[in-house]
Design an enzyme around this catalytic site. Structure first.
Site, PDB file in Angstrom:
ATOM      1  N   LYS A  38      32.796  14.502   7.810  1.00 54.43           N
ATOM      2  CA  LYS A  38      33.549  15.791   8.041  1.00 54.43           C
ATOM      3  C   LYS A  38      32.683  16.981   8.000  1.00 54.43           C
ATOM      4  CE  LYS A  38      38.238  17.364   6.205  1.00 54.43           C
ATOM      5  NZ  LYS A  38      39.039  17.287   5.356  1.00 54.43           N
TER       6      LYS A  38
HETATM    7  O1  G3P Z   1      42.864  18.720   5.037  1.00 53.77           O
HETATM    8  C1  G3P Z   1      42.721  20.117   4.522  1.00 53.77           C
HETATM    9  C2  G3P Z   1      43.639  20.289   3.439  1.00 53.77           C
HETATM   10  O2  G3P Z   1      43.124  19.659   2.257  1.00 53.77           O
HETATM   11  C3  G3P Z   1      43.609  21.825   3.081  1.00 53.77           C
HETATM   12  O3  G3P Z   1      45.028  21.856   2.806  1.00 53.77           O
HETATM   13  O4  G3P Z   1      46.775  22.925   1.171  1.00 53.77           O
HETATM   14  O5  G3P Z   1      44.225  23.322   0.492  1.00 53.77           O
HETATM   15  O6  G3P Z   1      45.406  24.414   2.739  1.00 53.77           O
HETATM   16  P1  G3P Z   1      45.495  23.181   1.855  1.00 53.77           P
END
Ligand code: G3P
Length: 218
Positions: free
Chosen positions: A87
């Site tokens: 990633k």
């Molecule tokens: O896959 C990306 C994710 O982990 C981000 O999620 O909720 O931190 O915006 P969030």
């Protein structure tokens, strides 16, 4: 649409896997930090444990930010297990690194994508997956799912092979809307996956069926 779980928590990965609908896992440095994983060896061991639990792609994010560091680190991550997808953040160096991995047969997930232009660059570099962060777009008062629709439409028009992996999912409705928009993959917290199960009429209907089933037996 494939379902990935967006966590580094082994218990949650196991619970989603046991549902029988899990196709893969995504992690990021924040999710790894939440699990208290520290140091190169512990990180590698944790990724290996995840890969041994789930038969599908496991995104492991590089921590470096230069082209050289990302390539070096990504090569090591890819050696942990055949299911590892490296990633890489959407930066100039990140795009160069994705191209290097594409040329060397290593799968990549381009992360931190917030625009169609960024998604075009990721596809041009040959990323296996592109990860638009729809919840964070919603947080800034735009419609994250609209970006999924736009990227899906561009990729279809251009014949790009990169898969659209909707990330930063916050709710079950995000999953439904991403499916409608044609996302190839949704990576979700366990709570959003389990949220798909819920409907009050299902609960009421089941209560009635259980009551009537008892009367049939007496
Ligand atoms: O896959 C990306 C994710 O982990 C981000 O999620 O909720 O931190 O915006 P969030």
């Amino acid at each position: 649409m494939k379902f990935f779980i967006d966590t580094a928590n082994l218990a949650q990965i196991k619970e989603a896997y046991e549902l029988g609908i899990l196709d893969g896992v995504t992690t990021n440095p924040t999710l790894m930090a939440k699990e208290g994983i520290k140091g190169t060896e512990a990180i590698a061991a944790h990724y290996k444990a995840i890969c041994e639990m789930v038969d599908g792609p496991v995104s492991a994010e590089v921590l470096g930010t230069t082209y050289a560091d990302m390539v070096e680190e990504g090569k090591k991550l890819a050696q942990i297990h055949e299911n590892i997808v490296v990633k890489i953040p959407m930066t100039k160096d990140g795009i160069k690194a994705i191209k290097w991995f594409t040329d060397n047969g290593i799968r990549t997930n381009c992360t931190l994508v917030f625009s169609a232009g960024q998604a075009i660059l990721a596809a041009k570099a040959g990323a296996t997956y592109v990860s638009p962060f729809i919840g964070r777009i919603d947080d800034s008062n735009w419609d994250g799912v609209q970006l999924i629709e736009q990227i899906v439409s561009i990729y279809n028009a251009q014949g790009f092979m990169t898969e659209v992996l909707a990330a930063s999912i916050r709710t079950p409705m995000h999953i439904v809307r991403c499916a409608e928009a044609g996302a190839d993959v949704c990576t979700c917290p366990l709570s959003s996956i389990l949220g798909l199960l819920k409907h009050p009429l299902t609960d009421l209907g089941l209560q009635q069926f259980i009551a009537d089933a008892k009367s049939l037996q007496s």
